[in-house]
Enzyme design. Structure first.
Site, PDB file in Angstrom:
ATOM      1  N   GLY A   1      16.076  27.217  12.423  1.00  0.00           N
ATOM      2  CA  GLY A   1      14.640  27.010  12.346  1.00  0.00           C
ATOM      3  C   GLY A   1      14.141  25.842  13.169  1.00  0.00           C
ATOM      4  O   GLY A   1      12.933  25.604  13.240  1.00  0.00           O
ATOM      5  N   HIS A   2      15.042  25.098  13.821  1.00  0.00           N
ATOM      6  CA  HIS A   2      14.637  23.873  14.561  1.00  0.00           C
ATOM      7  C   HIS A   2      15.302  23.837  15.922  1.00  0.00           C
ATOM      8  O   HIS A   2      16.202  23.032  16.122  1.00  0.00           O
ATOM      9  CB  HIS A   2      15.036  22.637  13.745  1.00  0.00           C
ATOM     10  N   PHE A   3      15.032  24.495  16.836  1.00  0.00           N
ATOM     11  CA  PHE A   3      14.067  25.583  17.002  1.00  0.00           C
ATOM     12  C   PHE A   3      14.850  26.772  17.517  1.00  0.00           C
ATOM     13  O   PHE A   3      15.733  26.573  18.346  1.00  0.00           O
ATOM     14  CB  PHE A   3      12.982  25.175  18.004  1.00  0.00           C
TER      15      PHE A   3
END
Length: 146
Positions: A46-48
């Site tokens: 999620g990052h990224f």
């Protein structure tokens, strides 16, 4: 001094939130530790997703864990102690850390008592300074934290 790798005997953290692979060296003044970040680290999803980068707060946590693990290895605390990050100061992020990078943490002990640790650290990939910070951790047991 051979690198120490049995980090789970020193810290209460466990995967996926254990961010120290080795303690390369240590003494009363500080330590040098390493952590290799891989595609398998949970936060990269999620990052990224299109351009994975280690979150800055994870770099701070990584340095704090390394410093705490080295002090535990030197028997500075009671066995089974927990470390609670209390303050973070003078933080600077200077370069991104990406999957496949091995971070070398150079941690300096500013003050260490059985109940409190103040340290400063720098995180490098190769010779490139990626992050630096000072932090204080409170040290206690699970009973004292309730």
């Amino acid at each position: 001094m051979a690198a120490f790798t049995d980090i789970e005997t020193l810290l209460p953290h466990r995967k996926p939130f254990l961010f120290v692979d080795t303690i390369e060296s240590y003494d009363d003044n500080g330590c040098v530790c390493t952590r290799k970040f891989t595609d398998e680290d949970f936060f990269f999803k999620g990052h990224f997703p299109e351009y994975p980068v280690v979150p800055g707060v994870i770099l701070i946590e990584t340095m704090a864990q390394g410093g705490g693990a080295a002090l535990s290895l030197q028997k500075k605390f009671e066995e089974g102690s927990l470390f609670f990050l209390a303050t973070v100061d003078k933080v600077k992020f200077r370069h991104q850390v990406r999957p496949g990078d091995t971070v070398r943490m150079e941690v300096t002990n500013l003050r260490a008592t059985p109940h409190m640790v103040k340290q400063a650290g720098k995180a490098y990939v190769g010779e490139t300074l990626c992050a630096e910070a000072e932090w204080m951790c409170l040290v206690g047991s699970a009973d004292s934290a309730k």
